[in-house]
Design an enzyme around this catalytic site. Sequence first.
Site, PDB file in Angstrom:
ATOM      1  N   LYS A 207    -127.939   2.354 -24.687  1.00 19.04           N
ATOM      2  CA  LYS A 207    -126.786   3.119 -24.206  1.00 19.04           C
ATOM      3  C   LYS A 207    -125.734   3.223 -25.320  1.00 19.04           C
ATOM      4  CE  LYS A 207    -123.270   3.008 -20.601  1.00 19.04           C
ATOM      5  NZ  LYS A 207    -122.792   2.330 -19.412  1.00 19.04           N
ATOM      6  N   HIS A 385    -148.235 -23.778  -7.047  1.00 15.31           N
ATOM      7  CA  HIS A 385    -148.868 -24.901  -7.749  1.00 15.31           C
ATOM      8  C   HIS A 385    -147.999 -25.379  -8.905  1.00 15.31           C
ATOM      9  CE1 HIS A 385    -152.530 -24.344  -5.423  1.00 15.31           C
ATOM     10  NE2 HIS A 385    -152.203 -23.050  -5.475  1.00 15.31           N
ATOM     11  N   LYS A 514    -122.296 -12.300 -28.786  1.00 14.17           N
ATOM     12  CA  LYS A 514    -122.700 -11.210 -29.686  1.00 14.17           C
ATOM     13  C   LYS A 514    -121.829 -11.229 -30.943  1.00 14.17           C
ATOM     14  CE  LYS A 514    -123.949  -7.487 -26.454  1.00 14.17           C
ATOM     15  NZ  LYS A 514    -123.500  -6.185 -25.975  1.00 14.17           N
TER      16      LYS A 514
HETATM   17  O1  LIG Z   1    -128.408  -0.274 -23.902  1.00 12.25           O
HETATM   18  P1  LIG Z   1    -127.636  -1.124 -24.826  1.00 12.25           P
HETATM   19  O2  LIG Z   1    -126.291  -0.559 -25.148  1.00 12.25           O
HETATM   20  O3  LIG Z   1    -128.420  -1.401 -26.088  1.00 12.25           O
HETATM   21  O4  LIG Z   1    -127.356  -2.497 -24.135  1.00 12.25           O
HETATM   22  C1  LIG Z   1    -128.404  -3.325 -23.733  1.00 12.25           C
HETATM   23  C2  LIG Z   1    -127.948  -4.376 -22.769  1.00 12.25           C
HETATM   24  O5  LIG Z   1    -126.956  -5.178 -23.351  1.00 12.25           O
HETATM   25  C3  LIG Z   1    -125.969  -5.534 -22.393  1.00 12.25           C
HETATM   26  O6  LIG Z   1    -124.813  -4.861 -22.690  1.00 12.25           O
HETATM   27  C4  LIG Z   1    -125.714  -6.984 -22.383  1.00 12.25           C
HETATM   28  O7  LIG Z   1    -125.677  -7.494 -23.659  1.00 12.25           O
HETATM   29  C5  LIG Z   1    -126.547  -5.072 -21.068  1.00 12.25           C
HETATM   30  O8  LIG Z   1    -125.607  -4.816 -20.121  1.00 12.25           O
HETATM   31  C6  LIG Z   1    -127.328  -3.878 -21.490  1.00 12.25           C
HETATM   32  O9  LIG Z   1    -128.249  -3.522 -20.515  1.00 12.25           O
END
Ligand SMILES: O=P(O)(O)OC[C@H]1O[C@](O)(CO)[C@@H](O)[C@@H]1O
Length: 548
Positions: A207, A385, A514
């Site tokens: 994203k 198990h 991060k």
């Molecule tokens: O799609 P991106 O921006 O690479 O983010 C990946 C994942 O990292 C996060 O932001 C968490 O680190 C999640 O919410 C998201 O799904």
Amino acid sequence: MKNINPIDTNAWKSLQKHFYEIKDVHMRDLFFQDNERFNKFSINFNNQILVDFSKNRITSDTLKKLLMLAREIDLTNSIRSMFNGEKINRTENRAVLHTALRSDSSSIMYNNKDIMTDIKKMLAKVKFFSELVINGSWKGCTGKSITDVVNIGIGGSDLGPSMVVKVLGFYKNHLNMHFVSNIDGSHISSVFKKINPETTLFLIVSKTFTTQETITNANTAKSWMAKHLKKNNFIERHFIAISANVKNVIDFGISLENTFIFWDWVGGRYSLWSSVGLSISLAIGFDNFICLLSGARSMDHHYLNTDLDKNIPVILALIGIWYNNFFLSETEAIFPYDQNMRRFPAFLQQTNMESNGKNVDRNGYSVRWQTGPIVWGEPGTNGQHAFYQLLHQGTKLIPCDFIASICPNGHHFMNHHIQLLSNFFSQTQALAFGKFKKNTEKKLDNVKNGIHKSFDVSLYKMFEGNRPSNSILLYKINPYNLGSLIALYEHKVFTQGIIFNIFTFDQWGVELGKNLAKDVSLSLNDNSKVIKYDSSTNGLINFYKFLR
Ligand SMILES: O=P(O)(O)OC[C@H]1O[C@](O)(CO)[C@@H](O)[C@@H]1O
């Protein structure tokens, strides 16, 4: 949306009192007293999914009070706010509209724009492209059709699509699907060993298009392909981007034409319904992808339009709160009796824990009540198990969801399926009702320090029961029902977030780690001794530098 603290409601106080009244009541007695318990405490969803919540430590009164809580919190209006595109993700000033991605509405307005137009365009592009790749018309830079697709992404850009592709393995076509998420080089290198660069397509799914793991893996894939293909146009024929950040995609070298966009109103962990689901459409075909969306839509309709007392996500959310906030259970387990659903618990872990693992309420104060549970699980019968011993006889109360399907998922070995289901039906029975102590058990001699002491072995073989579970029985694991099931859990998590009075759709909690990793990575570039961190971190880094 009202920002009411749950503990300030009358319903909460009433539930607290009620908890002390019924906390020791045994499910054996609840079932004994009421022959209609199953009928009262189960919901049939369109003859496709049966949700049985009768094996819980609840009475009609408990449910009534939990529903009062939902009403006092004004849940119904909060649900409407989400579907209507209000900016309920306030810390990021965004709407939460993953439901629009599977909607059949002709128009949904957001920021004075009809987003259904964009969604339809996106879906048309996913359809067109999937068909080209599946029917072999999309050629790599040496003129060959695609045989392998590698989805590079992490978190929501991996867990959803990879889970769905695994669960629906029975619907898969000839394309080999691979998912690379971890920055650990062993992940991508294990995939390189299986693929032919000439016939491989990489989907870079992010994203933000800034995520360290995804960008590092994408760059490694780019160099690997450049080395093997030695053609100028290899990116154009072998790399596709799926992102909300077009600028970074272009900087990476992928054209707009090869980019599938999605929008800031789609949360990462709710994104499999968007173009992030391209790998799903490639693996099982666009029509099946649409069935997945339709199944989710049917659950959306149910959630939006059904009275709270018959509303499956609401009921499961409230029962979850009953254990999380009154019994103070710390965890919640998901047991799919389906090997293909082995990644379903991991997917729900992100859906739930990234959404509701928060400690500040919507008014900006520290919460004084428990928020989201720890979610975990494994497929049955394997778990039986491994760790069910603790479920049956341990000291912790762990509410569980058991999931299974009437038809076998992708095989015809009926004897296996009958045995699988017999375990599914038996485990919730054993958990709920336990086994009485038998006085007739043989006593064993325990010899300690030469002294014979006899003790009662039957004590160790006793199951006290009263351990709660929900059973979710699907007719069949097909794209439609899987869509409904995923949406059910999404809405359960939303409902709980509303009641916890927290912001479910941000994830600031992942930022610190991060950022620190970025800084530490600079410190690893040379061999000089590190002194800038705490003594533990310095010690670990210096030991690494000494031995590397
Ligand atoms: O799609 P991106 O921006 O690479 O983010 C990946 C994942 O990292 C996060 O932001 C968490 O680190 C999640 O919410 C998201 O799904």
